[in-house]
Design an enzyme around this catalytic site. Structure first.
Site, PDB file in Angstrom:
ATOM      1  N   VAL A 124      24.162  23.227  35.926  1.00  0.00           N
ATOM      2  CA  VAL A 124      23.210  23.955  35.338  1.00  0.00           C
ATOM      3  C   VAL A 124      23.464  23.805  33.574  1.00  0.00           C
ATOM      4  N   LYS A 183      37.339  54.354  33.551  1.00  0.00           N
ATOM      5  CA  LYS A 183      36.165  54.528  32.407  1.00  0.00           C
ATOM      6  C   LYS A 183      34.971  54.671  33.113  1.00  0.00           C
ATOM      7  N   THR A 243      43.029  47.071  36.808  1.00  0.00           N
ATOM      8  CA  THR A 243      41.806  47.150  35.831  1.00  0.00           C
ATOM      9  C   THR A 243      40.714  46.105  36.483  1.00  0.00           C
ATOM     10  N   ALA A 294      38.985  43.249  48.222  1.00  0.00           N
ATOM     11  CA  ALA A 294      39.443  44.512  47.974  1.00  0.00           C
ATOM     12  C   ALA A 294      40.669  45.057  48.881  1.00  0.00           C
ATOM     13  N   HIS A 322      35.896  41.287  79.288  1.00  0.00           N
ATOM     14  CA  HIS A 322      34.588  40.635  79.408  1.00  0.00           C
ATOM     15  C   HIS A 322      33.443  41.482  79.472  1.00  0.00           C
ATOM     16  N   ALA A 325      32.219  57.021  38.094  1.00  0.00           N
ATOM     17  CA  ALA A 325      32.387  57.355  39.436  1.00  0.00           C
ATOM     18  C   ALA A 325      33.797  56.652  39.657  1.00  0.00           C
ATOM     19  N   LEU A 326      34.541  56.906  40.649  1.00  0.00           N
ATOM     20  CA  LEU A 326      35.624  56.397  41.313  1.00  0.00           C
ATOM     21  C   LEU A 326      35.272  55.283  42.319  1.00  0.00           C
ATOM     22  N   GLY A 327      36.399  54.268  42.665  1.00  0.00           N
ATOM     23  CA  GLY A 327      35.928  53.412  43.668  1.00  0.00           C
ATOM     24  C   GLY A 327      35.905  51.976  43.247  1.00  0.00           C
TER      25      GLY A 327
HETATM   26  P1  FAD Z   1      38.013  47.033  40.597  1.00  0.00           P
HETATM   27  O1  FAD Z   1      37.443  47.185  41.831  1.00  0.00           O
HETATM   28  O2  FAD Z   1      37.285  45.849  39.914  1.00  0.00           O
HETATM   29  O3  FAD Z   1      38.370  48.221  39.716  1.00  0.00           O
HETATM   30  C1  FAD Z   1      38.942  48.189  38.515  1.00  0.00           C
HETATM   31  C2  FAD Z   1      38.551  49.618  37.981  1.00  0.00           C
HETATM   32  O4  FAD Z   1      39.381  49.630  36.583  1.00  0.00           O
HETATM   33  C3  FAD Z   1      36.941  49.399  37.539  1.00  0.00           C
HETATM   34  O5  FAD Z   1      36.518  50.733  38.063  1.00  0.00           O
HETATM   35  C4  FAD Z   1      36.954  49.491  35.966  1.00  0.00           C
HETATM   36  O6  FAD Z   1      35.953  50.281  35.397  1.00  0.00           O
HETATM   37  C5  FAD Z   1      38.150  50.063  35.694  1.00  0.00           C
HETATM   38  N1  FAD Z   1      38.937  49.835  34.300  1.00  0.00           N
HETATM   39  C6  FAD Z   1      39.084  48.569  33.892  1.00  0.00           C
HETATM   40  N2  FAD Z   1      39.594  48.691  32.492  1.00  0.00           N
HETATM   41  C7  FAD Z   1      39.928  49.851  32.371  1.00  0.00           C
HETATM   42  C8  FAD Z   1      40.438  50.588  31.230  1.00  0.00           C
HETATM   43  N3  FAD Z   1      40.995  49.844  30.267  1.00  0.00           N
HETATM   44  N4  FAD Z   1      40.556  52.051  31.551  1.00  0.00           N
HETATM   45  C9  FAD Z   1      40.246  52.746  32.497  1.00  0.00           C
HETATM   46  N5  FAD Z   1      39.450  51.911  33.384  1.00  0.00           N
HETATM   47  C10 FAD Z   1      39.411  50.644  33.355  1.00  0.00           C
HETATM   48  N6  FAD Z   1      35.662  42.320  48.370  1.00  0.00           N
HETATM   49  C11 FAD Z   1      36.237  42.357  49.802  1.00  0.00           C
HETATM   50  O7  FAD Z   1      37.165  42.603  49.892  1.00  0.00           O
HETATM   51  N7  FAD Z   1      35.052  42.557  50.563  1.00  0.00           N
HETATM   52  C12 FAD Z   1      33.615  42.510  50.274  1.00  0.00           C
HETATM   53  O8  FAD Z   1      32.709  42.633  50.940  1.00  0.00           O
HETATM   54  C13 FAD Z   1      33.716  42.329  48.710  1.00  0.00           C
HETATM   55  N8  FAD Z   1      32.182  42.446  48.266  1.00  0.00           N
HETATM   56  C14 FAD Z   1      32.116  42.025  47.068  1.00  0.00           C
HETATM   57  C15 FAD Z   1      30.534  42.117  46.351  1.00  0.00           C
HETATM   58  C16 FAD Z   1      30.358  42.117  45.437  1.00  0.00           C
HETATM   59  C17 FAD Z   1      28.708  41.952  44.842  1.00  0.00           C
HETATM   60  C18 FAD Z   1      31.461  41.782  44.302  1.00  0.00           C
HETATM   61  C19 FAD Z   1      31.183  41.744  42.954  1.00  0.00           C
HETATM   62  C20 FAD Z   1      32.852  41.910  44.680  1.00  0.00           C
HETATM   63  C21 FAD Z   1      33.081  41.926  46.188  1.00  0.00           C
HETATM   64  N9  FAD Z   1      34.344  42.060  46.525  1.00  0.00           N
HETATM   65  C22 FAD Z   1      34.600  42.235  47.685  1.00  0.00           C
HETATM   66  C23 FAD Z   1      35.545  41.871  45.609  1.00  0.00           C
HETATM   67  C24 FAD Z   1      36.071  43.319  45.588  1.00  0.00           C
HETATM   68  O9  FAD Z   1      35.167  44.089  44.725  1.00  0.00           O
HETATM   69  C25 FAD Z   1      37.546  43.227  44.577  1.00  0.00           C
HETATM   70  O10 FAD Z   1      38.118  42.327  44.873  1.00  0.00           O
HETATM   71  C26 FAD Z   1      37.929  44.640  44.294  1.00  0.00           C
HETATM   72  O11 FAD Z   1      36.967  45.564  43.807  1.00  0.00           O
HETATM   73  C27 FAD Z   1      39.351  44.442  43.404  1.00  0.00           C
HETATM   74  O12 FAD Z   1      39.688  45.859  43.222  1.00  0.00           O
HETATM   75  P2  FAD Z   1      40.429  46.349  41.826  1.00  0.00           P
HETATM   76  O13 FAD Z   1      41.117  47.593  42.462  1.00  0.00           O
HETATM   77  O14 FAD Z   1      41.716  45.134  41.837  1.00  0.00           O
HETATM   78  O15 FAD Z   1      39.381  46.015  40.832  1.00  0.00           O
HETATM   79  P1  NAI Z   2      33.305  32.342  44.455  1.00  0.00           P
HETATM   80  O1  NAI Z   2      34.494  31.965  43.955  1.00  0.00           O
HETATM   81  O2  NAI Z   2      33.363  32.786  45.976  1.00  0.00           O
HETATM   82  O3  NAI Z   2      32.322  30.973  44.501  1.00  0.00           O
HETATM   83  C1  NAI Z   2      31.680  30.637  43.350  1.00  0.00           C
HETATM   84  C2  NAI Z   2      30.992  29.330  43.417  1.00  0.00           C
HETATM   85  O4  NAI Z   2      30.487  28.872  42.231  1.00  0.00           O
HETATM   86  C3  NAI Z   2      31.949  28.325  44.073  1.00  0.00           C
HETATM   87  O5  NAI Z   2      31.333  27.534  45.079  1.00  0.00           O
HETATM   88  C4  NAI Z   2      32.176  27.433  42.752  1.00  0.00           C
HETATM   89  O6  NAI Z   2      32.413  26.155  42.983  1.00  0.00           O
HETATM   90  C5  NAI Z   2      30.771  27.504  42.091  1.00  0.00           C
HETATM   91  N1  NAI Z   2      30.655  27.175  40.689  1.00  0.00           N
HETATM   92  C6  NAI Z   2      31.688  27.438  39.667  1.00  0.00           C
HETATM   93  N2  NAI Z   2      31.367  27.062  38.563  1.00  0.00           N
HETATM   94  C7  NAI Z   2      29.885  26.672  38.824  1.00  0.00           C
HETATM   95  C8  NAI Z   2      29.031  26.114  37.828  1.00  0.00           C
HETATM   96  N3  NAI Z   2      29.044  26.070  36.417  1.00  0.00           N
HETATM   97  N4  NAI Z   2      27.776  25.860  38.369  1.00  0.00           N
HETATM   98  C9  NAI Z   2      27.606  25.762  39.624  1.00  0.00           C
HETATM   99  N5  NAI Z   2      28.460  26.342  40.557  1.00  0.00           N
HETATM  100  C10 NAI Z   2      29.545  26.767  39.953  1.00  0.00           C
HETATM  101  O7  NAI Z   2      32.724  33.399  43.374  1.00  0.00           O
HETATM  102  P2  NAI Z   2      31.442  34.655  43.558  1.00  0.00           P
HETATM  103  O8  NAI Z   2      30.498  34.373  44.696  1.00  0.00           O
HETATM  104  O9  NAI Z   2      30.843  34.990  42.182  1.00  0.00           O
HETATM  105  O10 NAI Z   2      32.452  35.901  44.025  1.00  0.00           O
HETATM  106  C11 NAI Z   2      33.474  36.151  43.249  1.00  0.00           C
HETATM  107  C12 NAI Z   2      34.632  36.752  43.931  1.00  0.00           C
HETATM  108  O11 NAI Z   2      34.260  38.098  44.615  1.00  0.00           O
HETATM  109  C13 NAI Z   2      34.943  35.972  45.382  1.00  0.00           C
HETATM  110  O12 NAI Z   2      35.690  34.898  45.221  1.00  0.00           O
HETATM  111  C14 NAI Z   2      35.448  36.861  46.240  1.00  0.00           C
HETATM  112  O13 NAI Z   2      36.794  37.011  45.786  1.00  0.00           O
HETATM  113  C15 NAI Z   2      35.043  38.327  45.863  1.00  0.00           C
HETATM  114  N6  NAI Z   2      33.540  38.726  46.836  1.00  0.00           N
HETATM  115  C16 NAI Z   2      34.087  38.935  48.202  1.00  0.00           C
HETATM  116  C17 NAI Z   2      33.159  39.242  48.935  1.00  0.00           C
HETATM  117  C18 NAI Z   2      33.636  39.256  50.440  1.00  0.00           C
HETATM  118  O14 NAI Z   2      34.832  39.555  50.655  1.00  0.00           O
HETATM  119  N7  NAI Z   2      32.498  39.608  51.633  1.00  0.00           N
HETATM  120  C19 NAI Z   2      31.595  39.371  48.564  1.00  0.00           C
HETATM  121  C20 NAI Z   2      31.505  38.845  47.350  1.00  0.00           C
HETATM  122  C21 NAI Z   2      32.385  38.847  46.396  1.00  0.00           C
END
Ligand code: FAD
Ligand code: NAI
Length: 468
Positions: A239, A35, A145, A323, A447, A38-40
């Site tokens: 909060v 939806k 999704t 991911a 090393h 862009a892809l990804g």
């Molecule tokens: P998504 O990447 O969420 O993709 C789902 C796709 O489905 C979306 O593009 C959406 O538009 C589409 N979609 C949904 N419903 C529909 C529908 N009905 N019809 C058509 N399309 C639809 N993970 C890591 O491993 N390393 C990281 O460094 C990392 N950094 C992150 C940083 C941030 C700020 C966030 C928010 C997440 C991060 N994550 C990271 C988590 C990671 O992005 C997700 O775990 C990962 O994208 C999940 O992949 P997915 O394919 O399950 O879903």
């Molecule tokens: P998170 O689950 O990593 O952390 C959420 C934090 O919020 C926890 O410490 C939790 O105890 C706290 N929390 C929950 N409810 C709260 C409340 N009401 N008030 C205050 N604190 C509260 O979730 P986050 O940081 O939102 O990221 C979501 C997910 O995305 C991650 O769990 C991770 O799977 C993925 N992600 C992965 C990254 C990576 O691999 N480097 C980077 C960013 C996201």
């Protein structure tokens, strides 16, 4: 484009697009519905990639501003060009999402733009951005999704002053005071970006610790390192609400134990309290697809739901929301559809927080081993005693290896340190092969490398490190 496929994948995130390519490699005719323009998915558009681009850029700025003097490099007049930093981030994202479009073409995966709804296990209905509808017939459907950020009651996201991670990736100015709600992956990574660019960062966390789920000892050290970098933490705090004021936002806080209340002001508030599965509008209820109590799609080991022909992978089903977990599930799901054997080893999925230093973790934490009453031995080694870390001037942190007390099998590895996310992978491979601490200790390590700290920690499991 054909209207009939062997497989329709819904969602082109790392789970969906990788599954679509692998399925095509296995000889299936595949369509992938997305939806977004862009892809990804979340990962490439508003997650992993833009956040890592900003982490890299902000680290370079911070280094140029304050970190190079010790190396004998003097720089004067270092300035931040935030629009250029954001433009670079956008280009990295754009290039990578176009790369997936290229891979789809190469593998003959049909990219179908629009929002998908599952009409039946053999039909997907798509509505495109202009409202036009079409239907695809298919033998199987793979739901990928993903997830959305979890809202915080009483705190309405406007993506300007009160932002989710998406807004935090696109602020137009460095906030004077950024309050982050949630001390998890997003809060600490995005907090690091804006702290390096000059913001004062306060993290409000409900629990009495940061990065829940990670090893407790590592989390404590990590918190200390972040505090040295200027982070302030309000742990055990909830909060109650947030109100936009004349200039910024006023947050109403309450201590979880004791109930003492306080109001703090912020220029920007980032809500990062976790993510929830995205299943809205798919029509799952009508189909009878079973969800768990938290709204995640339930599947068997082959990723098939309770409705034959409908599968689910990635963030939308239980497990770490990462991911690489989504990718691996996608590959195994379609391989099993094609009769290839495979599984995902959930005991060896690394997690990395890409701060500086990084935190990397795989397998069991000490708390989990204690809870499961598994006897274990610990080997630790500090980067302060690692020659490469000294040469690089990045000595914060340590490696911690947890091995079974009887068999020496590696059960968990936790690293706080520069490049921990890269360093940990030799341990992931060792664990995947059922390796022991002795196996790592007897493997020749170049090393001087940071990985020698892993070897020393493995030696320490047997009580015989060399450089301590
Ligand atoms: P998504 O990447 O969420 O993709 C789902 C796709 O489905 C979306 O593009 C959406 O538009 C589409 N979609 C949904 N419903 C529909 C529908 N009905 N019809 C058509 N399309 C639809 N993970 C890591 O491993 N390393 C990281 O460094 C990392 N950094 C992150 C940083 C941030 C700020 C966030 C928010 C997440 C991060 N994550 C990271 C988590 C990671 O992005 C997700 O775990 C990962 O994208 C999940 O992949 P997915 O394919 O399950 O879903
Ligand atoms: P998170 O689950 O990593 O952390 C959420 C934090 O919020 C926890 O410490 C939790 O105890 C706290 N929390 C929950 N409810 C709260 C409340 N009401 N008030 C205050 N604190 C509260 O979730 P986050 O940081 O939102 O990221 C979501 C997910 O995305 C991650 O769990 C991770 O799977 C993925 N992600 C992965 C990254 C990576 O691999 N480097 C980077 C960013 C996201």
């Amino acid at each position: 484009m054909a209207d009939e496929f062997d497989l329709v994948v819904i969602g082109a995130g790392p789970g969906g697009y990788v599954a679509a390519i692998r399925a095509a490699q296995l000889g299936m005719s595949v369509a992938c519905v997305e939806k977004r323009a862009a892809l990804g998915g979340t990962c490439l558009n508003v997650g992993c990639i833009p956040s890592k681009a900003l982490l890299q850029s902000s680290e370079k700025y911070h280094e140029a501003k304050a970190g190079l003097g010790a190396h004998g490099v003097r720089l004067a007049g270092v300035e931040l060009d935030l629009p250029a930093m954001m433009a670079r981030k956008a280009k990295v994202v754009d290039d990578l999402t176009k790369g997936i479009a290229f891979l789809f073409k190469k593998n003959k995966v049909a990219w179908v733009p629009g929002r998908a709804r599952i009409a039946s296990p053999s039909e997907v209905e798509i509505t495109d951005a202009a409202g036009a509808k079409r239907a695809l017939k298919t033998k199987r459907i793979l739901i990928a999704t993903g997830s959305d950020s979890t809202p915080l009651p009483g705190v309405a996201i406007d993506e300007a002053r009160i932002v989710s991670s998406t807004g935090a990736l696109a602020l137009e100015a460095v906030p004077g005071h950024l309050v982050v709600v949630g001390a998890g992956y997003i809060g600490l990574e995005m907090g690091s970006v804006w702290a390096r660019l000059g913001a004062k960062v306060t993290v409000v966390e409900f629990l009495d610790r940061i990065v829940p789920g990670m090893d407790g000892e590592i989390a404590k050290h990590f918190q200390r390192v972040l505090q040295k970098q200027g982070f302030a933490f309000k742990l055990g705090t909830k909060v109650l609400g947030a109100k936009a004021a004349a200039k910024g936002v006023v947050l109403d806080l309450e201590q979880v134990a004791g109930g003492a209340r306080e109001a703090i002001e912020a220029d920007v508030v980032l809500v990062a309290i976790g993510r929830r599965p995205h299943t809205e509008g798919l029509g799952l209820e009508a189909l009878g697809v079973a969800l768990d109590g938290r709204g995640f799609i339930q599947t068997g080991e082959d990723f098939q739901t309770n409705v034959p022909g409908i599968y689910a992978i990635g963030d939308v089903r239980p497990g770490p929301m990462l991911a690489h977990k989504a990718e691996d599930e996608g590959v195994v799901a379609v391989e099993r559809m094609a009769g290839v054997r495979g599984h995902v080893n959930y005991d060896a999925i690394p997690g990395v927080v890409y701060t500086a230093p990084e935190v990397a973790s795989v397998g069991k934490t000490e708390e989990q081993l204690k809870g499961e009453k598994i006897e274990y031995r610990v080997g630790k080694f500090a980067f302060l005693a690692n020659s490469r870390a000294r040469a690089n001037g990045e000595t914060d942190g340590f490696v911690k290896i947890l091995a079974d007390a009887k068999t020496d099998r590696v059960l968990g590895v936790h690293i706080l340190g520069a490049d921990a996310g890269t360093v940990i992978h030799e341990c992931v491979v060792a664990m995947e092969f059922g390796g022991s601490a002795e196996d790592i200790a007897r493997t020749c390590h170049a090393h001087p490398t940071l990985n020698e700290a892993v070897k020393e920690a493995a030696l320490a499991v047997a009580g015989r490190p060399i450089h301590v």
